[in-house]
Design a protein around this motif. Structure first.
Motif, PDB file in Angstrom:
ATOM      1  N   THR A 266       0.921  -1.096   0.098  1.00  0.00           N
ATOM      2  CA  THR A 266      -0.053  -0.068  -0.080  1.00  0.00           C
ATOM      3  C   THR A 266       0.765   1.282   0.074  1.00  0.00           C
ATOM      4  OG1 THR A 266      -0.086   0.268   2.502  1.00  0.00           O
ATOM      5  CG2 THR A 266      -1.705  -1.259   1.278  1.00  0.00           C
TER       6      THR A 266
ATOM      7  N   PHE B 118      -7.489  -3.343   0.802  1.00  0.00           N
ATOM      8  CA  PHE B 118      -6.463  -3.843   0.056  1.00  0.00           C
ATOM      9  C   PHE B 118      -6.792  -3.765  -1.744  1.00  0.00           C
ATOM     10  CE2 PHE B 118      -4.549  -5.031   3.976  1.00  0.00           C
ATOM     11  CZ  PHE B 118      -3.217  -4.992   3.495  1.00  0.00           C
TER      12      PHE B 118
ATOM     13  N   VAL C 125      -6.725  -0.011  -2.661  1.00  0.00           N
ATOM     14  CA  VAL C 125      -5.532   0.488  -2.772  1.00  0.00           C
ATOM     15  C   VAL C 125      -4.625   0.027  -3.975  1.00  0.00           C
ATOM     16  CG1 VAL C 125      -3.174   0.801  -1.609  1.00  0.00           C
ATOM     17  CG2 VAL C 125      -5.357   1.224  -0.294  1.00  0.00           C
TER      18      VAL C 125
END
Ligand SMILES: C[S@@+](CC[C@H](N)C(=O)[O-])C[C@H]1O[C@@H](n2cnc3c(N)ncnc32)[C@H](O)[C@@H]1O
Length: 294
Positions: A173, A232, A235
């Motif tokens: 990230t 997740f 991102v």
């Protein structure tokens, strides 16, 4: 004690401790520790088990009864026909993840792309990265992982399976990680790759409070995907798009209720031809999309 008595004792211990698949787990422990499969039990059930072997078996059974996952006790597990070492600090490869790997292999086989460059984000044991490299031998595969606890398993599994996979240690990230893909021949530009593949942590905060005692033993960093489990996906699909070719593949494993939400995230991030694939239980499990630039 003789073999068949020890088997009965072990199975009863596991059943009484609430181990769901007590017979399967007993079989695995017998095969691994005593090298005794079903046929051995049938033919040589009256054979005396040497005390040190019986002690070893009992100690493993006690661990299993205390909730330690079978795979951690065995120290290894099979994924896509290959052995992966596992233990404290690394997620156990799941059969559902084989569906993600199959989709990626099929994509490149159908497209006639034999040497794709692929990034496996959140690599853990390396089961995805290693399998892709073995099944697509001309591919260049990178495995990205943050956890220092998972790292030794990733290294060991790459070596054990003789897969030429390059490891990148870091946070998927964090935008700085894609600087690994800066083009040495074109200042400030990224070298574009063919696929971003990931089975990221995807459990919601609520699901994190409802884990079985076995899953609770697996690392939290491998499971927790933010309040709604989708952190997740948001991102990765935005950040790693930067280094994905126009027409490149993004492929995610998702939680069984996340298919539509991940489709939405991919659509908003500019991916096209989004498809959802189901697992063997008929639940959404894999979402793929094609990068579309401009
Ligand atoms: C669900 S597990 C998947 C592991 C493996 N790919 C598999 O399919 O079995 C997620 C993995 O992501 C790793 N991870 C969690 N946060 C990360 C981050 N910010 N950057 C890189 N890896 C991360 C965890 O350590 C864990 O190994």
């Amino acid at each position: 004690m003789i073999l068949k008595e020890l088997y009965e004792l072990t199975e009863n211990m596991l059943a009484a401790a609430g181990v769901e698949d007590h017979r399967f787990d007993t079989d695995c422990l017998f095969e691994d520790i005593l090298d005794a499969d079903k046929v051995t039990l049938l033919l040589h059930g009256d054979r005396e088990v040497p005390e040190p072997d019986a002690d070893k078996l009992m100690s493993a059974a006690e661990k299993r009864c205390s909730g330690i996952p079978l795979q951690y006790i065995l120290g290894k597990w099979e994924f896509y026909g290959r052995t992966f070492f596992v233990g404290d600090g690394v997620l156990i490869p799941r059969p559902d993840t084989e569906i993600l790997v199959e989709r990626v292999i099929e994509h490149f086989t159908n497209a006639g792309i034999y040497s794709p460059e692929i990034c496996d984000l959140c690599s853990g044991s390396g089961c995805i990265a290693v399998t892709l490299k073995k099944e697509l031998p001309k591919a260049a595969v990178h495995a990205v992982e943050l956890s220092s606890d998972a790292m030794p398993y990733l290294i060991k599994n790459i070596r054990h399976n003789e897969a030429d996979v390059k490891i990148i240690k870091g946070d998927v990230t964090d935008g700085r990680l894609i600087e690994n893909f800066l083009d040495p021949d074109d200042v400030g530009e990224y070298r574009k790759i063919d696929a971003v593949v990931s089975n990221p942590p995807y459990l919601t905060d609520k699901e994190m409070t409802e884990l079985s005692r076995e899953v609770k033993r697996e690392p939290e960093i491998a499971l927790r995907g933010g309040a709604d489990g989708l952190r997740f996906y948001r991102v990765i699909s935005a950040l790693w798009k930067e280094i994905l070719k126009d027409g490149g593949l993004i492929a995610f494993e998702t939680g069984y209720e996340q298919g539509e939400a991940v489709r939405d995230i991919l659509q908003k991030s500019g991916y096209r031809h989004i498809a959802i694939f189901k697992d063997h239980a008929g639940n959404d499990r894999v979402v793929t999309g094609i990068n579309s630039v401009g």
